[in-house]
Design an enzyme around this catalytic site. Sequence first.
Site: not given
Length: 280
Positions: A52, A96, A119
């Site tokens: 990422k 995460q 997200d």
Amino acid sequence: MAKIIDGKAISLAVKDEIKAKTAELQAKGITATLAVILVGEDPASQVYVKNKKKACEYCGIRSLSYELPADTSEEKLLELIGELNDREDVNGILVQLPLPKGMDEDKVLDAISPDKDVDGFHPVNVGKLSIGKKGFVSCTPAGVIQLLKRSGIEISGKECVVVGRSNIVGKPMSMLLLKENGTVTVCHSRTRDLREVTGRADILVVAIGKPKFIDASYVKDGAVVIDVGIHRGEDGKLCGDVDYASVEPIASAITPVPGGVGPMTIAMLMYNCLSSVCED
Ligand code: GUN
């Protein structure tokens, strides 16, 4: 022989478009910043986070990294999220998953400001998707839509069957296909006669987390098959939820694993980061 949907090439095209846009914004003094939080030392998560950050660099997005020990308290994590929510120079926040055992994942995700939830996991963004309002959309299903559109596959009016009902993939996937005017069915572990349902699909999206579960007996001749799964097989090779060797000869188009849906997830995260600083 199916057309192979090249997720690597399509994700690169998406990232190049983002890169061009961030350069334009940079000239106006605007930089998108993503804060990435990793708690603990899960090796797979470390790889995801590294990828990422690499994608951010490629796309011209600034990334801030917060790597916290596994024994970090939930309170400390919530405090960090609160600080990042308040920072004007931070546009996106990503925690995460999975979090270490004992942490309340829902509570942590709910603490992220919906305006910075790149997200697309926050209930506000999930709700917006379900009523067709603009908001951040979960990256993997958003990536599947891009794969279909950029491969010239029409969704409108098609029988779309989603196998899997997770909050991150199956449910948002069904909403997005519906938004594109597909006729959508969602299957799961309690579905009776799964083959009968998947066999109706013009577009079959598989996200059940079981290696090579879907073979040709589940697939209609000429169907488009999108494989969201990723597993390390007994032979050490990566495979998906779809038995590729069995399905590829009868599908009209199919995503490989690796190199199908996977690369699109990060590309769409970059897209969400960009849209956190500009409207279009
Ligand atoms: N863990 C596995 N997939 C994801 C994802 O898309 N986002 C986050 N935050 N964690 C993950």
